[in-house]
Design a protein around this motif. Structure first.
Motif, PDB file in Angstrom:
ATOM      1  N   MET A  34     -18.815  57.940  27.823  1.00 37.04           N
ATOM      2  CA  MET A  34     -19.593  56.952  28.559  1.00 37.04           C
ATOM      3  C   MET A  34     -20.798  56.465  27.779  1.00 37.04           C
ATOM      4  SD  MET A  34     -19.582  58.707  32.349  1.00 37.04           S
ATOM      5  CE  MET A  34     -20.693  57.458  33.031  1.00 37.04           C
ATOM      6  N   ILE A  35     -21.126  57.129  26.667  1.00 34.19           N
ATOM      7  CA  ILE A  35     -22.323  56.802  25.906  1.00 34.19           C
ATOM      8  C   ILE A  35     -21.916  56.480  24.476  1.00 34.19           C
ATOM      9  CG2 ILE A  35     -24.576  57.654  25.115  1.00 34.19           C
ATOM     10  CD1 ILE A  35     -24.576  59.474  27.583  1.00 34.19           C
ATOM     11  N   GLY A  36     -22.377  55.348  23.967  1.00 37.09           N
ATOM     12  CA  GLY A  36     -21.888  54.853  22.686  1.00 37.09           C
ATOM     13  C   GLY A  36     -22.409  55.567  21.466  1.00 37.09           C
ATOM     14  N   VAL A  62     -29.660  41.203  34.038  1.00 31.52           N
ATOM     15  CA  VAL A  62     -28.834  42.354  34.418  1.00 31.52           C
ATOM     16  C   VAL A  62     -28.603  43.230  33.192  1.00 31.52           C
ATOM     17  CG1 VAL A  62     -26.600  43.097  35.335  1.00 31.52           C
ATOM     18  CG2 VAL A  62     -27.692  41.028  36.245  1.00 31.52           C
ATOM     19  N   GLU A  63     -28.668  44.529  33.398  1.00 35.62           N
ATOM     20  CA  GLU A  63     -28.400  45.473  32.311  1.00 35.62           C
ATOM     21  C   GLU A  63     -27.313  46.444  32.737  1.00 35.62           C
ATOM     22  OE1 GLU A  63     -30.645  48.699  29.356  1.00 35.62           O
ATOM     23  OE2 GLU A  63     -31.734  47.867  31.066  1.00 35.62           O
ATOM     24  N   SER A 134     -25.482  44.584  27.677  1.00 36.43           N
ATOM     25  CA  SER A 134     -24.631  45.761  27.791  1.00 36.43           C
ATOM     26  C   SER A 134     -24.572  46.549  26.499  1.00 36.43           C
ATOM     27  CB  SER A 134     -23.201  45.352  28.176  1.00 36.43           C
ATOM     28  OG  SER A 134     -22.357  46.487  28.204  1.00 36.43           O
ATOM     29  N   GLY A 135     -24.657  47.863  26.651  1.00 39.78           N
ATOM     30  CA  GLY A 135     -24.426  48.771  25.539  1.00 39.78           C
ATOM     31  C   GLY A 135     -23.343  49.776  25.861  1.00 39.78           C
ATOM     32  N   ILE A 136     -22.628  49.577  26.982  1.00 41.16           N
ATOM     33  CA  ILE A 136     -21.576  50.532  27.332  1.00 41.16           C
ATOM     34  C   ILE A 136     -20.463  50.474  26.280  1.00 41.16           C
ATOM     35  CG2 ILE A 136     -22.079  50.513  29.808  1.00 41.16           C
ATOM     36  CD1 ILE A 136     -19.844  48.557  30.233  1.00 41.16           C
ATOM     37  N   PRO A 137     -19.874  51.613  25.926  1.00 38.32           N
ATOM     38  CA  PRO A 137     -18.862  51.644  24.859  1.00 38.32           C
ATOM     39  C   PRO A 137     -17.507  51.121  25.343  1.00 38.32           C
ATOM     40  CG  PRO A 137     -19.181  53.833  25.739  1.00 38.32           C
ATOM     41  CD  PRO A 137     -20.187  52.957  26.441  1.00 38.32           C
ATOM     42  N   LEU A 164     -25.176  39.591  26.337  1.00 39.87           N
ATOM     43  CA  LEU A 164     -25.712  40.212  25.129  1.00 39.87           C
ATOM     44  C   LEU A 164     -25.134  41.619  25.011  1.00 39.87           C
ATOM     45  CD1 LEU A 164     -29.459  39.226  25.742  1.00 39.87           C
ATOM     46  CD2 LEU A 164     -27.687  37.886  24.596  1.00 39.87           C
ATOM     47  N   VAL A 165     -24.396  41.864  23.934  1.00 38.49           N
ATOM     48  CA  VAL A 165     -23.676  43.132  23.801  1.00 38.49           C
ATOM     49  C   VAL A 165     -23.997  43.780  22.463  1.00 38.49           C
ATOM     50  CG1 VAL A 165     -21.420  44.252  23.908  1.00 38.49           C
ATOM     51  CG2 VAL A 165     -21.793  42.107  25.147  1.00 38.49           C
ATOM     52  N   TYR A 166     -24.337  45.074  22.492  1.00 41.05           N
ATOM     53  CA  TYR A 166     -24.516  45.822  21.247  1.00 41.05           C
ATOM     54  C   TYR A 166     -23.505  46.964  21.213  1.00 41.05           C
ATOM     55  CZ  TYR A 166     -27.540  48.668  24.330  1.00 41.05           C
ATOM     56  OH  TYR A 166     -28.043  49.425  25.368  1.00 41.05           O
TER      57      TYR A 166
END
Length: 210
Positions: A34-36, A62-63, A134-137, A164-166
């Motif tokens: 759940m964590i990148g 939104v995050e 979003s930073g979800i993997p 926006l995605v990392y």
């Protein structure tokens, strides 16, 4: 883009870097899928991801997957006093951590899936978001879930709004390309590990006359 001087109180309760890192590491050990990354995002990555946000006109940000609030705090610092930050996380420990650490009336933390973003937006009293971060993997999500989240995200954005995605791989490109009319990609090297940054913009195309 210049940030907005805040006239409302953005009170962040004392929280050391070690406390945040400790929480982040414990959750990574418990839920690695759940964590990148094993480390929170760097300040350089945060600044690069948020550099082009139009803070003056943004009213709903939104995050997805705020974690320990590495991006959340900076968004609140730059956000308009009348704007809302809606933070969505599947991890109840992170939800509780954010609610305990950040006292700001503009922040709304909810427990749930990014796939339900439109429902959460309605419940927050809004129709669509200006930006979704979003930073979800995505590469670890169940089959089809990434596509569903991207489709829901596009529907949840205003025209000319941006997703926006990392991420730490190029996997996201194939999910974003079918959904968004404009896609930009770059790399932030001042992060451990170096991180890919995607800006996917929703463009409403005018119907062409027959």
């Amino acid at each position: 883009m210049a940030s907005i001087p805040l006239k409302t109180k953005n009170a962040v309760r004392p929280s050391t870097f070690l406390a945040q890192w400790g929480m982040f590491f414990r959750q990574f050990v418990k839920h690695p899928g759940m964590i990148g990354s094993i480390m929170p995002s760097s300040a350089s990555l945060v600044d690069a991801m948020l550099a082009d946000v139009d803070w003056v006109h943004t009213r709903l940000f939104v995050e997805y997957g705020p974690g320990v609030g590495t991006f959340t705090r900076t968004v609140l610092e730059r956000m308009h006093p009348e704007a809302t930050l809606l933070a969505i996380d599947l991890n109840l420990d992170f939800v509780a951590f954010l609610e305990a650490q950040i006292d700001d009336p503009r922040l709304r933390v909810v427990h749930g899936s990014a796939a339900d973003v439109r429902r959460f937006i309605r419940e927050a009293g809004h129709r669509q978001a200006d930006y979704i971060l979003s930073g979800i993997p995505f590469s670890t999500l169940p089959d089809g879930m990434g596509e569903d989240i991207c489709a829901e995200t596009r529907a949840a954005l205003k025209p000319d709004g941006a997703f926006l995605v990392y991420q730490y791989s190029a996997y996201m490109r194939r999910l974003l390309s079918p959904q968004f009319e404009e896609l930009n990609e770059r790399v932030e090297w001042r992060n451990i590990p170096p991180c890919r940054m995607f800006t996917a913009t929703k463009r409403e195309m005018l119907a062409q006359a027959a």
